[in-house]
Design a protein around this motif. Structure first.
Motif, PDB file in Angstrom:
ATOM      1  N   SER A 257       0.815  -1.208   0.000  1.00  0.00           N
ATOM      2  CA  SER A 257       0.000   0.000   0.000  1.00  0.00           C
ATOM      3  C   SER A 257       0.851   1.261   0.000  1.00  0.00           C
ATOM      4  CB  SER A 257      -0.929   0.008   1.220  1.00  0.00           C
ATOM      5  OG  SER A 257      -1.734  -1.138   1.242  1.00  0.00           O
ATOM      6  N   SER A 267      -5.127   2.498  -5.660  1.00  0.00           N
ATOM      7  CA  SER A 267      -3.749   2.989  -5.722  1.00  0.00           C
ATOM      8  C   SER A 267      -3.623   4.173  -6.678  1.00  0.00           C
ATOM      9  CB  SER A 267      -2.801   1.864  -6.156  1.00  0.00           C
ATOM     10  OG  SER A 267      -2.795   0.819  -5.212  1.00  0.00           O
ATOM     11  N   ARG A 270      -5.065   7.166  -4.901  1.00  0.00           N
ATOM     12  CA  ARG A 270      -4.131   7.644  -3.877  1.00  0.00           C
ATOM     13  C   ARG A 270      -3.000   8.462  -4.496  1.00  0.00           C
ATOM     14  NH1 ARG A 270       0.570   6.053  -0.866  1.00  0.00           N
ATOM     15  NH2 ARG A 270       0.306   6.452   1.375  1.00  0.00           N
ATOM     16  N   CYS A 281     -10.694   6.809   2.983  1.00  0.00           N
ATOM     17  CA  CYS A 281     -10.197   5.895   4.018  1.00  0.00           C
ATOM     18  C   CYS A 281     -10.772   6.262   5.382  1.00  0.00           C
ATOM     19  CB  CYS A 281      -8.666   5.941   4.073  1.00  0.00           C
ATOM     20  SG  CYS A 281      -7.837   5.143   2.683  1.00  0.00           S
ATOM     21  N   TRP A 327      -5.058  -0.830   8.935  1.00  0.00           N
ATOM     22  CA  TRP A 327      -4.489  -0.790   7.584  1.00  0.00           C
ATOM     23  C   TRP A 327      -4.996   0.428   6.814  1.00  0.00           C
ATOM     24  CZ3 TRP A 327      -7.208  -3.137   2.978  1.00  0.00           C
ATOM     25  CH2 TRP A 327      -6.458  -2.939   1.811  1.00  0.00           C
ATOM     26  N   TRP A 331      -2.767   3.424   5.305  1.00  0.00           N
ATOM     27  CA  TRP A 331      -2.833   3.621   3.859  1.00  0.00           C
ATOM     28  C   TRP A 331      -3.244   5.055   3.515  1.00  0.00           C
ATOM     29  CZ3 TRP A 331      -6.364   0.375   0.069  1.00  0.00           C
ATOM     30  CH2 TRP A 331      -5.822   0.457  -1.226  1.00  0.00           C
TER      31      TRP A 331
END
Length: 445
Positions: A257, A267, A270, A281, A327, A331
């Protein structure tokens, strides 16, 4: 052999004693800073709980807003404060990092930012720990000693960083011995032999500052485990393997991540819209927290203490929910540690196995779950063993804890690369590449 000249030289060298006094003074300051940071983090989380008590749905708005704001501030002004803080200190210890690049990873400015931003994450109810950030915070304070120590001193930059980072663990966990072991296992890759005694003394002093503030007691409570016998062998082995698998998976997810190498939709979002991704998130963490009636919010101290002391039982699905919330928090890109959540997840795994066995050996299996998951996730089995060992009432489980930590560590190594060294290499990629002159590029071609 006459030791009198050496003794006179030792006692009469005021410069030597000035260096020692400076190191010890900064170690005490580092411990006090971590104690104050712990207080601020607790106060921030109390404010979140008060807001949630006013309106049960408030985390659905407040948590993503806080997450987005913290990530925006981190990326805009303090990129070196993102993440745990341990990889930054490890990266600073790399021989490729010079005086000009050191401020990218550890500095007094990043120490202040880490304190405020991590507390901001807890203000939003995110699932994070403060022990990893304490490493970077204390290292930043300790590093200020280099301005006061003359060149050529027995204590160099490496020693100050090791002492500061380990002092952060010692003060945060209220375990001086755990700080010393963390220095040996994770930070001191090339220890300075001439000053090792002084470095350990500084770590212990910072830990004693934490003990003075928090009291002489285990931070997560005391585990009253019965005498260990063969009856613990099969359940204990099952907990060790389970926590090793879960901890290895957690480490692998963290690396994948945070490396940003994925090609999936999340991804890409992000990479292109990090603040929006952080808000998503944060919303997911809020949903998970509400689904667990608030148990997945915060660092997990209260949940772990309830399980350790047997005052309350966590729901059977608490472990995977806390795993997911931690997590997602990491992340998102907020300054966040994983030590405390890892202990909570491990305790929940041990508690779940005990429930499957009809409440047999609950305290012992909780202790094994804690040491197993922490050892697997961080791949620091000795540090995990020392931290959990100091929570156990008596020495009956010492060998069992050590065996569980080593088994879980071995299982995790089959699944994932070491977490902190891998993340430290990602930190080193932030060092600017020197510009190459056109004539040098032509010559190279």
């Amino acid at each position: 052999m006459n030791a009198a000249p050496d003794l006179r030289r030792e006692l009469g060298d005021w410069r030597l004693w000035a260096v020692r006094a400076t190191v010890m003074l900064l170690a005490a300051a580092a411990g006090l800073t971590v104690v104050w940071f712990s207080w601020l983090a607790d106060q921030a989380y109390e404010r979140f709980l008060a807001l949630r008590a006013l309106a049960w749905w408030s985390p659905l708005v407040w948590t993503p807003t806080c997450t987005a704001l913290v990530v925006w501030c981190t990326r805009r002004w303090f990129p070196g404060a993102a993440g745990s803080g341990i990889p930054q200190v490890m990266a600073t210890l790399d021989t490729k990092v010079g005086d000009g690049e050191r401020g990218l990873f550890v500095s007094l400015r990043l120490t202040i930012a880490k304190i405020v931003l991590t507390a901001g994450g807890l203000l939003g109810g995110l699932s994070l720990g403060r022990e990893g950030p304490s490493v970077q915070i204390a290292a930043g304070v300790m590093l200020q000693a280099r301005r006061m120590i003359p060149a050529g001193s027995a204590v160099g930059i490496h020693g100050l960083l090791v002492a500061g980072g380990a002092a952060g663990i010692a003060a945060a966990f209220n375990t001086p011995l755990g700080g010393v072991m963390f220095a040996i296992e994770e930070l001191a890759r090339a220890p300075e032999q001439r000053s090792s005694g002084l470095i350990i003394a500084g770590i212990v002093l910072a830990g004693l500052v934490g003990v003075s503030a928090h009291g002489d007691g285990a931070y997560f409570g005391v585990i009253h485990a019965p005498a260990v016998g063969l009856w613990l062998l099969l359940p204990g082995l099952f907990v060790a393997i389970l926590s090793g698998l879960a901890g290895g998976l957690f480490s692998r997810l963290m690396i994948a991540s945070l490396s940003g190498s994925g090609r999936d939709v999340a991804s890409r979002l992000r990479a292109r819209r990090p603040v929006l991704f952080a808000a998503v998130c944060g919303l997911a963490v809020a949903i998970v927290g509400l689904a667990t009636d608030g148990a997945a919010f915060g660092s997990g101290y209260a949940s772990t203490r309830h399980m350790v002391e047997g005052t309350a039982a966590m729901p059977f699905a608490y472990a995977p929910f806390k795993f997911l919330a931690t997590w997602l928090t990491t992340w998102a890109g907020v300054p966040a540690g994983i030590f405390a959540p890892s202990l909570a997840i491990g305790a929940a795994f041990g508690n779940d196995v005990a429930l499957l066995l009809y409440h047999v050996q609950v305290p012992a299996l909780i202790a094994l779950g804690m040491v197993g998951f922490l050892a697997a996730a961080t791949q620091a089995p000795l540090t995990a063993f020392i931290i959990v060992m100091e929570m156990v009432d008596g020495h009956a489980m010492v060998l069992s804890l050590m065996a569980c930590a080593l088994v879980a560590f071995a299982v995790a190594r089959l699944i994932s690369r070491p977490l902190y060294p891998t993340l430290a290499n990602l930190q080193l990629a932030r060092i600017p590449t020197p510009a190459v002159a056109p004539e040098q590029r032509a010559a190279a071609d």
